[in-house]
Design an enzyme around this catalytic site. Structure first.
Site, PDB file in Angstrom:
ATOM      1  N   HIS A 122       0.841  -1.203   0.000  1.00  0.00           N
ATOM      2  CA  HIS A 122       0.000   0.000   0.000  1.00  0.00           C
ATOM      3  C   HIS A 122       0.881   1.260   0.000  1.00  0.00           C
ATOM      4  O   HIS A 122       0.682   2.170  -0.802  1.00  0.00           O
ATOM      5  CB  HIS A 122      -0.910  -0.025   1.245  1.00  0.00           C
ATOM      6  CG  HIS A 122      -1.806   1.175   1.368  1.00  0.00           C
ATOM      7  ND1 HIS A 122      -3.066   1.222   0.792  1.00  0.00           N
ATOM      8  CD2 HIS A 122      -1.635   2.368   2.008  1.00  0.00           C
ATOM      9  CE1 HIS A 122      -3.620   2.400   1.071  1.00  0.00           C
ATOM     10  NE2 HIS A 122      -2.769   3.107   1.812  1.00  0.00           N
ATOM     11  N   GLU A 123       1.895   1.268   0.894  1.00  0.00           N
ATOM     12  CA  GLU A 123       2.797   2.430   0.953  1.00  0.00           C
ATOM     13  C   GLU A 123       3.626   2.533  -0.324  1.00  0.00           C
ATOM     14  O   GLU A 123       3.921   3.633  -0.791  1.00  0.00           O
ATOM     15  CB  GLU A 123       3.716   2.347   2.184  1.00  0.00           C
ATOM     16  CG  GLU A 123       3.005   2.364   3.537  1.00  0.00           C
ATOM     17  CD  GLU A 123       2.050   3.541   3.745  1.00  0.00           C
ATOM     18  OE1 GLU A 123       2.234   4.600   3.100  1.00  0.00           O
ATOM     19  OE2 GLU A 123       1.091   3.396   4.529  1.00  0.00           O
TER      20      GLU A 123
END
Lengths: 454, 174
Positions: free
Chosen positions: B127-128
């Protein structure tokens, strides 16, 4: 990816708060701006429309609540969330009372903040959508009902557009069934009062004592049966429009009261003493020639001049025969849709009959006849036999129940010299029912026909 | 799920005492090479909150490494306005960090579950990585880029990017 990019303005005097919120909301997919003070926020809001403002409550100079108040008083189209470092019930209540959508305490729980923002934006979207739809609806409906390509109708539509925006009183004159109420509705829908009610009063359907309490309301115990205090139509309009249909039918006493209301803009309820301020616009309509009635001393001249600020004359259908096919087709589509029938039009005989008829009952008569034809006719075309109109050449008697009822009502009314109370008694129906039937069939007493403007 | 070639150029580095075998596994499953030595997180520590400022960690990571870098932490991270964050990334920038602190079942008073922890850690890291590639949050709840502010939300999404985000990821090669 976000389907619609919402814009958010962060207002906080602390750089670190601005930076981390801008960063966080950018990640969330919003378009984010930041302002270091309330006044900077106001200039940004003046420059462009922003969907949501998230403002800190404590800032040097103008604080968050003052900013909120300013946004509300300027009627800026944006939602506001107030944030604070110190949770206090008092400031939360103040913020919400002043119209903030929500109140959040720093540091925020990420989930709570995200939900608060989503809800605020959802509400903002719905409000904006609602306003837009209402506006579109008002504009699209207002004039479409007033059908006709003829010169007189074109003029009527122009007059409606002219007078709608100015708040003056309007007098609509026209024979029964020409669409006076449609005109009143169109004016209301196009006017700045359109989001307030349009209150319709059929003056002719009310007895003298009833009309006063209808128009002005009454106090509890004002008369037998007045068990509760009741608001009158002028109060019910609450900033909207009062449409007084058949204004010629009110008594001289009521005319005097009405004149006072128009002048003073306040009413006194029947049985009451306190005047109540009222905000309304009046549109009046009549099928009589008011100027004639004034000459005869049956209508107050001062009230006539009050009402006759802007007059719209609706032509009778016989003076705009060219509009008959258009109107007939409109009603055919309307009732076919309503009754789920598949008519595509009128056959030649039917159309000839429609165009040659004299239409004493005007558009309402035409509408009734087409409605009946949709019931009795055989798809796909309406034939002359489906139309409850006597063929002028043949003169055969129409034996439909409606036609018989119409003839019978005329006979009884004539027997009682058009005294509607007595006629209603003889017919075994109440006065209001008779009144509606007279309207429906477009009946007029002989002397009224003379008094009506051609 | 297949990461674009540029992801192999990102360095996965431990922040503080991150369990080495967990780092190994995340690296193996994502194809992002693990690096060393560990970053000292103490400059980002906030004694008042007893948490680590994630924005400060990003600055430390950038100061120590060239190119794109992903910090793997076991610390409780925050940004000043929020009570906590699972991770933070520079949008379309060079540094990102994620933490397993609140991904562990023990944090919620539950018995440890290593498989679940690995699953959550990989999702959070990816996600990051998406933010690092410039991707904002995605409205598709199943997409890795959908916002998650609780472990329930982390568990609810799939381990894949939606087609639009996958395409955005490919484009971010640089």
């Amino acid at each position: 990816m976000s389907p619609e990019k919402y814009s958010i303005l962060i207002v906080d005097d602390e750089q670190v708060v601005r930076d981390s919120l801008v960063h966080w909301f950018t990640e969330e997919g919003y378009e984010v701006e930041a302002a270091a003070s309330a006044s900077e926020a106001l200039s940004r809001l003046a420059a462009r429309e922003l969907d949501l403002v998230i403002a800190d409550i404590r800032m040097p100079g103008m604080d968050g609540l003052e900013l909120l108040e300013k946004i509300r008083s300027e009627q800026l189209d944006t939602s506001v969330i107030i944030m604070t470092g110190y949770a206090s019930v008092e400031s939360a209540v103040r913020a919400l009372k002043q119209g903030a959508f929500d109140y959040v305490t720093k540091p925020f729980d990420p989930d709570e903040l995200s939900v608060a923002v989503r809800n605020a934006l959802e509400q903002h979207r719905l409000k904006r959508e609602n306003r837009l739809l209402r506006q579109q609806l008002a504009e699209s409906f207002a004039l479409t009902e007033l059908i006709g390509q003829s010169e007189p109708m074109r003029r009527v539509r122009e007059q409606i557009e002219t007078v709608a925006g100015v708040d003056s009183t309007v007098l609509i004159e026209g024979e029964s069934g020409t669409g006076k109420e449609l005109v009143a509705r169109a004016i209301h829908r196009l006017s700045p009062r359109r989001f307030h009610p349009l209150v319709v009063v059929h003056c002719g359907a009310l007895t003298e004592t009833l009309i006063e309490s209808e128009l002005f309301g009454h106090e509890k115990g004002a008369f037998t049966g007045a068990q509760y205090r009741k608001k009158g139509k002028f109060e019910a309009a609450m900033g909207g429009t009062v449409f007084l249909d058949e204004i010629a039918d009110i008594s001289l006493k009521t005319q005097t009261d009405l004149l006072r209301v128009l002048q003073e803009r306040e009413i006194v309820r029947v049985g009451g003493t306190q005047p109540v301020k009222v905000d309304f616009r009046v549109i009046a309509a009549t099928n009589r020639n008011l100027a004639e009635l004034v000459k005869e001393g049956r209508f107050r001249s001062d009230l006539y001049y009050r009402l006759n600020v802007f007059a719209i004359q609706l032509p009778p259908l016989r003076e705009r025969h060219g509009d008959v096919p258009l109107l007939a087709t409109h009603f055919l589509e309307k009732y076919s849709r309503q009754m789920n029938r598949k008519f595509t039009g009128f056959d030649r005989g039917a159309m000839e009959l429609l165009v040659s008829h004299n239409w004493p009952g005007n558009v309402r008569e035409l509408e009734n006849i087409v409605e009946r034809a949709v019931v009795v006719g055989r798809e796909p075309l309406i034939r002359a036999a489906d139309l409850a109109i006597n063929r002028p050449s043949e003169g055969t008697e129409d034996l439909s129940l409606e036609a018989v009822e119409r003839r019978h009502i005329i006979r009884v009314l004539e027997d009682f010299a058009w005294n509607q109370t007595q006629a209603a008694k003889a017919l075994g129906i109440d006065r209001v029912t008779l009144y509606h039937k007279i309207r429906r069939y477009g009946l007029k007493p002989p002397e009224r026909t003379r008094a009506t403007r051609a | 799920m297949k990461l674009p070639a540029w992801a192999a150029g990102v360095r996965l580095v431990p922040v503080g005492g991150f369990p080495p075998e967990l780092l190994e596994e995340i690296s193996r499953r994502s194809g992002i090479p693990a690096g060393s030595p560990a970053l000292d997180p103490s400059p980002a520590y906030d004694p008042a909150r007893d948490q680590y400022d994630s924005t400060r960690l990003l600055l430390e990571l950038k100061a120590r490494w060239e190119g794109r870098v992903m910090g793997a932490a076991g610390l409780d991270l925050f940004i000043p306005v929020l009570t906590f964050v699972f991770g933070e990334a520079e949008m379309g920038g060079r540094a990102a960090v994620f933490s397993i602190h609140r991904l562990r079942q023990e944090f919620y008073g539950l018995p440890p579950n290593r498989d679940l922890l690995v699953e959550r850690a990989v999702r959070e890291m990816l996600h990051e990585l998406g933010h690092l590639a410039g991707l904002p949050h995605c409205p598709d709840a199943a997409c890795l880029m959908s916002p998650a502010h609780s472990v329930e939300q982390v568990d609810a999404k799939s381990a894949e990017y939606c087609p639009a985000c996958q395409a955005g990821l490919e484009r971010a090669g640089g």
